[in-house]
Design an enzyme around this catalytic site. Structure first.
Site, short mmCIF file in Angstrom:
data_model
loop_
_atom_site.label_atom_id
_atom_site.label_comp_id
_atom_site.label_asym_id
_atom_site.label_seq_id
_atom_site.Cartn_x
_atom_site.Cartn_y
_atom_site.Cartn_z
N ASP A 255 0.96 -1.19 -0.06
CA ASP A 255 -0.03 0.04 0.05
C ASP A 255 0.77 1.29 0.05
OD1 ASP A 255 -2.51 1.42 0.18
OD2 ASP A 255 -1.83 2.08 2.33
N GLU A 260 6.10 7.91 -3.84
CA GLU A 260 4.53 8.03 -3.91
C GLU A 260 4.37 9.29 -4.59
OE1 GLU A 260 2.71 7.09 -0.41
OE2 GLU A 260 3.62 5.33 -0.15
N HIS A 278 -1.91 3.84 -1.32
CA HIS A 278 -1.77 4.43 -0.08
C HIS A 278 -3.06 4.82 0.51
CE1 HIS A 278 1.27 6.29 3.02
NE2 HIS A 278 0.41 6.09 3.48
P1 NAD Z 1 2.78 2.41 16.39
O1 NAD Z 1 4.05 3.58 16.89
O2 NAD Z 1 1.87 2.23 17.43
O3 NAD Z 1 3.74 1.00 16.18
C1 NAD Z 1 5.05 0.90 15.73
C2 NAD Z 1 5.57 -0.23 16.40
O4 NAD Z 1 6.99 -0.47 15.61
C3 NAD Z 1 6.41 0.12 17.67
O5 NAD Z 1 5.86 -0.88 18.60
C4 NAD Z 1 7.77 0.31 17.88
O6 NAD Z 1 8.30 -0.17 19.09
C5 NAD Z 1 8.00 -0.74 16.68
N1 NAD Z 1 9.41 -0.68 15.88
C6 NAD Z 1 10.03 0.33 16.00
N2 NAD Z 1 11.31 0.16 15.31
C7 NAD Z 1 11.15 -1.11 15.33
C8 NAD Z 1 12.19 -2.01 14.64
N3 NAD Z 1 13.44 -1.63 14.12
N4 NAD Z 1 11.85 -3.51 14.45
C9 NAD Z 1 10.50 -3.95 15.10
N5 NAD Z 1 9.67 -3.07 15.65
C10 NAD Z 1 10.16 -1.77 15.73
O7 NAD Z 1 2.56 2.68 15.14
P2 NAD Z 1 1.24 2.34 14.37
O8 NAD Z 1 0.11 3.22 14.59
O9 NAD Z 1 0.95 0.83 14.71
O10 NAD Z 1 1.65 2.53 12.87
C11 NAD Z 1 2.63 1.46 12.10
C12 NAD Z 1 3.00 1.97 10.81
O11 NAD Z 1 1.74 2.09 9.95
C13 NAD Z 1 3.76 3.22 10.87
O12 NAD Z 1 4.76 3.25 9.98
C14 NAD Z 1 2.57 4.25 10.29
O13 NAD Z 1 3.21 5.37 9.37
C15 NAD Z 1 2.00 3.42 9.22
N6 NAD Z 1 0.47 3.91 8.87
C16 NAD Z 1 0.26 3.65 7.62
C17 NAD Z 1 -1.02 3.91 7.14
C18 NAD Z 1 -1.34 3.96 5.68
O14 NAD Z 1 -2.44 4.43 5.21
N7 NAD Z 1 -0.79 2.81 4.79
C19 NAD Z 1 -1.96 4.68 7.96
C20 NAD Z 1 -1.46 4.59 9.23
C21 NAD Z 1 -0.28 4.27 9.55
#
Ligand code: NAD
Length: 303
Positions: A255, A260, A278
């Site tokens: 996605d 992008e 996305h």
């Molecule tokens: P979050 O902060 O709740 O969770 C992210 C997790 O990743 C945390 O628990 C953190 O400790 C962990 N992490 C950080 N570095 C790491 C590593 N090297 N190895 C393993 N784990 C690691 O964030 P979230 O709200 O769950 O979002 C997750 C991802 O989804 C983000 O990249 C966010 O930008 C993305 N996202 C995408 C969309 C979309 O439209 N596609 C929408 C919302 C969020």
């Protein structure tokens, strides 16, 4: 009266909620209101989406500003350092899209397993490819989640309801979360080598850039599917093309992309790849939640 400047458009319901809480709301019109650095004076709070830039200059010219709320996730348009120096609170609403993204992950897992996108496009080409399009079940398969935060945990909850075996990896201690969701804490190597589905939910950081590259594809099951709804750049796209071409994995769904919109469309057109622009968080409910959370956080902070 506590004054709030709404610098970018947000949901009508959020504006109503703020007015009901007694806040004096001013809607900015960027085309006629002049520079925001001049307009910001006298406001206690400001709400932005991604268009308005709250730069150091804007922050320094504010006099009564206490709270900046970014309705959405990314904070690139707010100078957080300058805000901190002036004691201004900066908030965003990263929890708004969690369920939408988790549901998108499940959709992509089903679509990959049952060739939904290929079946639909071959039918539209007036072809009946019943034999070619046999799939696999999710039931009792192993899903490996990398990044067990908000979205990772919501994905786990749904995968458990499908009676999948769920492994989770994170850099922080996830023992308690694994207990709550009935998932198994695993090393990244175990996830890479044992999973039938690998779903990425980490932020894009120097440590996560290219974390899924040729070395990881080498260790995956040839029947594995990779799903990335986190950030482009976490997966090395050149290595992914090679892994799909050589049959190192069975397929992938993306996605998010390194660029992008993409400039090179060859990966997108790969027959083993499902691509979406996305849209994981693009739902009516997630958008409504952004407005609702923005209003409640602002009201709470200005109380
Ligand atoms: P979050 O902060 O709740 O969770 C992210 C997790 O990743 C945390 O628990 C953190 O400790 C962990 N992490 C950080 N570095 C790491 C590593 N090297 N190895 C393993 N784990 C690691 O964030 P979230 O709200 O769950 O979002 C997750 C991802 O989804 C983000 O990249 C966010 O930008 C993305 N996202 C995408 C969309 C979309 O439209 N596609 C929408 C919302 C969020």
């Amino acid at each position: 009266m506590v004054r709030v400047l709404i610098a970018d458009p947000i949901a009508e319901s959020a504006i109503r909620k703020m007015k009901d809480a007694g806040l004096d709301i001013v809607l900015r019109d960027a085309s006629s209101d002049g520079p925001i650095k001049d307009q910001i004076k006298g406001f206690d709070g400001v709400v932005v989406r991604s268009a308005t830039k709250i730069t150091r200059e804007v922050i320094e010219s504010s006099d009564t500003l206490k709270v900046i709320v970014r309705a959405g996730v990314g904070l690139d348009n707010v100078d957080q350092e300058a805000a901190k120096e002036k004691g201004i609170t900066v908030m965003n609403t990263p929890e708004a899209p969690t369920v939408s993204v988790a549901e998108m992950v499940l959709s992509l897992m089903f679509a990959l397993s049952r060739n939904i996108t290929r079946a639909d496009s071959s039918m539209k080409d007036e072809r009946w490819e019943k034999k070619k399009l046999a799939g696999t079940e999710l039931w009792q398969k192993t899903l490996g989640i990398i990044g067990f935060g908000r979205i990772g945990q919501e994905v786990a909850k749904r995968a458990k309801a499908l009676e999948m075996n769920v492994l989770a990896y994170d850099v922080v201690d996830i023992t308690e979360a694994c207990r709550t969701y009935g998932t198994q804490k695993a090393s990244i190597d175990d996830i890479i080598s044992k999973s039938d589905y690998i779903s990425l939910h980490v932020p894009l950081l120097p440590q996560t850039k290219g974390m899924i590259g040729s070395a990881e594809f080498e260790k995956m099951k040839p029947t594995a599917f990779l799903i990335n709804t986190s950030r482009g750049g976490v997966v090395d796209e050149a290595a992914l093309v090679e892994a799909l071409d050589s049959g190192k994995i069975a397929g992938a769904a993306l996605d998010v992309f390194e660029t992008e919109p993409p400039t090179d469309w060859s990966l997108i057109k790969h027959p083993k790849l499902i691509a979406t622009p996305h849209i994981a968080s693009s739902t009516t409910e997630a958008q409504a939640r952004v407005g609702d959370l923005t209003a409640s956080k602002l009201i709470e902070a200005l109380k």
